[in-house]
Write a protein that holds these residues in place. Sequence first.
Motif, PDB file in Angstrom:
ATOM      1  N   VAL A   1       0.806  -1.211   0.000  1.00  0.00           N
ATOM      2  CA  VAL A   1       0.000   0.000   0.000  1.00  0.00           C
ATOM      3  C   VAL A   1       0.845   1.269   0.000  1.00  0.00           C
ATOM      4  O   VAL A   1       0.520   2.240  -0.670  1.00  0.00           O
ATOM      5  CB  VAL A   1      -1.034  -0.023   1.146  1.00  0.00           C
ATOM      6  N   ILE A   2       1.977   1.270   0.706  1.00  0.00           N
ATOM      7  CA  ILE A   2       2.791   2.489   0.754  1.00  0.00           C
ATOM      8  C   ILE A   2       3.403   2.795  -0.614  1.00  0.00           C
ATOM      9  O   ILE A   2       3.216   3.895  -1.144  1.00  0.00           O
ATOM     10  CB  ILE A   2       3.879   2.407   1.849  1.00  0.00           C
ATOM     11  N   PRO A   3       4.131   1.826  -1.212  1.00  0.00           N
ATOM     12  CA  PRO A   3       4.689   2.149  -2.538  1.00  0.00           C
ATOM     13  C   PRO A   3       3.622   2.469  -3.578  1.00  0.00           C
ATOM     14  O   PRO A   3       3.823   3.395  -4.379  1.00  0.00           O
ATOM     15  CB  PRO A   3       5.460   0.883  -2.915  1.00  0.00           C
ATOM     16  N   LEU A   4       2.501   1.744  -3.547  1.00  0.00           N
ATOM     17  CA  LEU A   4       1.465   2.055  -4.532  1.00  0.00           C
ATOM     18  C   LEU A   4       0.887   3.440  -4.290  1.00  0.00           C
ATOM     19  O   LEU A   4       0.602   4.191  -5.221  1.00  0.00           O
ATOM     20  CB  LEU A   4       0.357   1.006  -4.495  1.00  0.00           C
ATOM     21  N   TYR A   5       0.748   3.798  -3.023  1.00  0.00           N
ATOM     22  CA  TYR A   5       0.278   5.137  -2.673  1.00  0.00           C
ATOM     23  C   TYR A   5       1.239   6.176  -3.246  1.00  0.00           C
ATOM     24  O   TYR A   5       0.822   7.156  -3.861  1.00  0.00           O
ATOM     25  CB  TYR A   5       0.196   5.255  -1.152  1.00  0.00           C
ATOM     26  N   ALA A   6       2.547   5.927  -3.053  1.00  0.00           N
ATOM     27  CA  ALA A   6       3.550   6.886  -3.527  1.00  0.00           C
ATOM     28  C   ALA A   6       3.484   7.018  -5.044  1.00  0.00           C
ATOM     29  O   ALA A   6       3.392   8.133  -5.574  1.00  0.00           O
ATOM     30  CB  ALA A   6       4.940   6.420  -3.086  1.00  0.00           C
TER      31      ALA A   6
END
Lengths: 419, 421
Positions: free
Chosen positions: A266-271
């Motif tokens: 979720v964090i990398p996709l969010y970024a």
Amino acid sequence: MSATNAITRPTLSPASIAIAAGVGSLTVGMVVALWALVASVVGGMVTVLPLGQALLVGLALGAVIGAFRERRDTPLVIAVGAGLVVALVWLLVSGFRPLGLEAVEPVWGVAYAFIALAVAGQLVRYGLRDFDLRRPRRDVLERVIVRLLRGFGFSFFAVIILFPFWYMLSASLKGRAAMLRDPANLAIEFHLGVRQLLVGYREVLFTFDFLNFIGNSALVAFVTMVVTLVMAVLGAYAVTRLAFPGRTFLSRSILLIYMFPAIVLVIPLYAVFTQLGLRNTLPGLLIVYPATTIPVALYMLRSYFQTLPKDLEEAGLIDGCTRAQVIWRITLPLSMPAMASVGLYVFMIAWNEFLFAFMFLDNPAIFTLPRGMVMLDSQEVPRQYLMAGAMIITLPIMLLFFWFEKYLVGGLTAGGVKG
Amino acid sequence: MAVRRMTLEAREARLAYWMLAPTFAVILLIVLFPVLLNVWLSFKPVTLADLRAPVPVANERVMQQPEDAGDELVLRLTMRNGSQRITLFGVDWQKTLPAGLTLTTVEPRCEQDGRTVACAFGDWEGGYRETLELTFVADAAYLEAGSPDVREAPTDMRAQAENIITSFVFTLDNYRRVLTGTDFWPSLRITLVYTFFSSVGSILLGLFAAQLLNSRFRGQGMLRGLFLFPYVAPVIAVAFVWAFFLDPFSGTVNALGQRWDLLAGPVNFLGQRSIELSLFGLSFAFPLALASVVAFSSWNYFPFAFLFILARLQAVPVDMYEAADVDGAGPFAQFWYITLPNLAGILAVLFLLRFMFLINKFEDIFLLTGGAAGTKNLPVLIYDEAFARSDIGAGSAVAMVLFLVLLIFMFFYYRFAPENE
């Protein structure tokens, strides 16, 4: 147990009476507890739980039923009759409050008591049926315990499964004041009239725009399902029917990919999605959802394709069909049941998905239902509305599930590895 | 002939790769690439604010408005770099003026070309601020046009920024901060406790339920469907239901528990870290909120175990039980010596599967307690670090640790799970 084994004389042994009394005690305890729960939660009555008294009364009831045996059973008349008699005694002793009703209800209270203990008598009889209490085999005690456990098990699961959903329904129809007045009363207040009962649904659907969210959720779930199915059919067919280097490795890795945790993605996709401008959009969601469902869909379809005979397809190829025609005309029609279960399963995952919807969507116009639920979760919004929202998000999936129960169970077991 | 077979094989392989290509592409982009990016991010000082490309900001204010021809118009620019840390390169500001204004300020960075004023400010470091006043002389044309507001005139401001994600600035600070922080180690312990007990709880419940339904009777199919309800229902709906009926003041469980004399007073099941229990004279602190979320997760996922165990139970040959009956084995012995050994494999696989899913379960705890009262597991900690504290780097670092723990279990699963369970 060895003591029981030693007793072989054809008269009623104290051990048998003790077993019967124990069964009676636990059964009546269970019946009374369930009754009190249902009376309170469904009937809206004020109850207490006279568990000690119930266990005592049950002891007597069990002993009577155990004493009057004909061959391996107690006659129905005696079992129910004993229940009624015990109910009468209990009524008189307790001042017409045998089942823990706080207020004395002359007519109904008496009727409830008779019905409940007649049922208890019948259940005790059922619990002891087919056992030769005169010559108890050494495993009688074990079998009795198994029956009690079954009875307890069914009651237990009935309560833990039905109660939360009953609560959801009831709380969605109940105003804040009524809920605070008596939280144990979950009876539906039909006397309020339909308009008043459904006020939560009206507010949530129209004021909080859930009507729109239903559309968004349905769209997202449907597109996810179609995209996943198309890609998974191609992939599963390749993995099961075509030879290529790396096939075994791939076949085993599919499921591992599925286990890559969403919370790590979720964090990398969010970024990345923030920088690409995809974050707060439905297409963004529609890129992520199939990616999380394709591996499991592929895995499930692969398992199914492996069970289909190859001969038909080979015959098709020999007759001059292309691969595409073989898949379209032979494989797909044969795998409709599997497609249905995989499709449903994927639809369910996408419909229920919370994490990505929660992280990605900020714009209320494109909220899906789970994201809309989070929006409702605030101090200003009554819990009634939240429960109405919960019903709105739960009902469609439950209906789908009930319609296609057989397929879905197949799907869940075939690859059933939803997180 | 050999050559022809080779080409056939090659052609088949090529077809297979084409059919798998979309799947590969999606998984590569949305699963594998993000995992690698997560490794990358965990070594970088990235905050939530850095994700949006930083922009130069300029506020314009007219300090003096001309009354007559020949008067001056003073425009003040209050400018800053929108980011505190990231350098902006080649900051350019450009404005198309209304007719009749001429720049008089001597400012080497700015020049006028016709109606366009363009300023090249060069590079701005993070947190850079500057106030600049530009003076223009107005002529009759400006006044005749009705003295239009200069602020309304079209402006263009742009700059290049170094992308913090693609830059080569690395740091170990994320890991240092996370591993020495107060939250991490308790959180790891909570994660393991929660995962272990929820897995065991859901498997035990599933085993019990499967035993109940492992006989043919009318309505068995419907009951089986009913038993799947907790698993099929959206977690966000049932989590709110649980939170409400466990509420200490307006919850049904507390109301009934007190009325039935089972609870002495209102119990805050989801908000109280621990409760003193005394058992056989020994008193110990029972982690109440953690136990409540474990109960929820066990409830939520038992149908999954139930389905698998039921399927396996129905494959146990009936004659084994019949033989045991003849031998005089009671139901407990049969369960212990026939049922359990038959289920051993599936129970082990189920435990691994459940463990792997629950160890990174975010929604359950997030929705029930928000990670309060001693229930903050690693996934909730990831969310807290990355989004509540806006520290993407630290969140990624926690995610890496979680992923490493998970990899160990994946390895075991890959090694020991049967090919087709």
